[in-house]
Scaffold this active site. Sequence first.
Site, short mmCIF file in Angstrom:
data_model
loop_
_atom_site.label_atom_id
_atom_site.label_comp_id
_atom_site.label_asym_id
_atom_site.label_seq_id
_atom_site.Cartn_x
_atom_site.Cartn_y
_atom_site.Cartn_z
N HIS A 101 0.96 -1.14 -0.24
CA HIS A 101 -0.02 -0.26 -0.12
C HIS A 101 1.00 1.23 0.38
O HIS A 101 2.27 1.34 0.35
CB HIS A 101 -1.46 -0.25 1.18
N HIS A 103 0.55 4.87 0.60
CA HIS A 103 0.30 5.82 1.74
C HIS A 103 0.13 7.71 0.88
O HIS A 103 1.36 7.76 0.97
CB HIS A 103 0.79 6.85 2.89
P1 5GP Z 1 1.86 0.38 7.57
O1 5GP Z 1 1.89 0.56 8.84
O2 5GP Z 1 2.19 -0.99 7.16
O3 5GP Z 1 2.55 1.09 6.31
O4 5GP Z 1 0.37 1.36 7.46
C1 5GP Z 1 -1.11 0.47 7.35
C2 5GP Z 1 -1.93 1.16 8.17
O5 5GP Z 1 -2.68 0.48 8.18
C3 5GP Z 1 -1.81 2.05 9.12
O6 5GP Z 1 -1.67 3.74 8.53
C4 5GP Z 1 -3.36 1.65 9.72
O7 5GP Z 1 -3.90 2.79 10.22
C5 5GP Z 1 -3.98 1.75 8.42
N1 5GP Z 1 -4.73 0.59 9.25
C6 5GP Z 1 -4.58 -0.49 9.31
N2 5GP Z 1 -5.72 -1.29 9.18
C7 5GP Z 1 -6.82 -0.63 8.48
C8 5GP Z 1 -8.07 -1.40 8.38
O8 5GP Z 1 -8.83 -1.89 8.53
N3 5GP Z 1 -9.19 0.28 7.41
C9 5GP Z 1 -8.10 1.50 6.72
N4 5GP Z 1 -9.03 2.21 6.67
N5 5GP Z 1 -6.68 1.28 7.63
C10 5GP Z 1 -6.84 0.54 8.45
#
Ligand code: 5GP
Length: 139
Positions: A101, A103
Amino acid sequence: MREENCIFCKIANGDIGAATVYEDDDFRVILDLGPASKGHALILPKKHYRDICEADERVMSRLFSLAAKIGAAMKKGLGATGFNVVQNNGTSAGQTVFHLHVHVIPRYENGPAMVTWEPGSPAEGELEQTAKVLRAELM
Ligand code: 5GP
Ligand code: ZN
């Protein structure tokens, strides 16, 4: 192409709801549940890839142009004055959901500091030595 227990596979393919800001055959863009700022969005490929090292060229080539589109919408619609495009690969890099993903984080005038680091001071010759190691890996 989906992983059984992957929350982002379920969200990207519509099995679990999320605030969706964009969708096409390959991607869903949703709002992050724990936003760093108002409008913080996540670009999710519909196919499961653990990180960018696994993704195919077609997906990779669209990620940045999609991020630019979303960022432009944040500036027009939300009054953001800039945006960060952040993408974490691996636990040590802060990745917590192991479905690729990107951001897109809108930034506002006088907003809090984020996505920053302390600049290091490499020893003499260190940069060239590190570059040499990476060049060898890329050959
Ligand atoms: P990472 O730290 O893996 O780059 O980012 C994961 C992101 O996914 C985090 O910012 C977290 O808030 C978001 N996130 C985790 N679970 C969910 C979910 O079930 N729904 C949504 N909309 N965001 C999520
Ligand atoms: Zn997945």
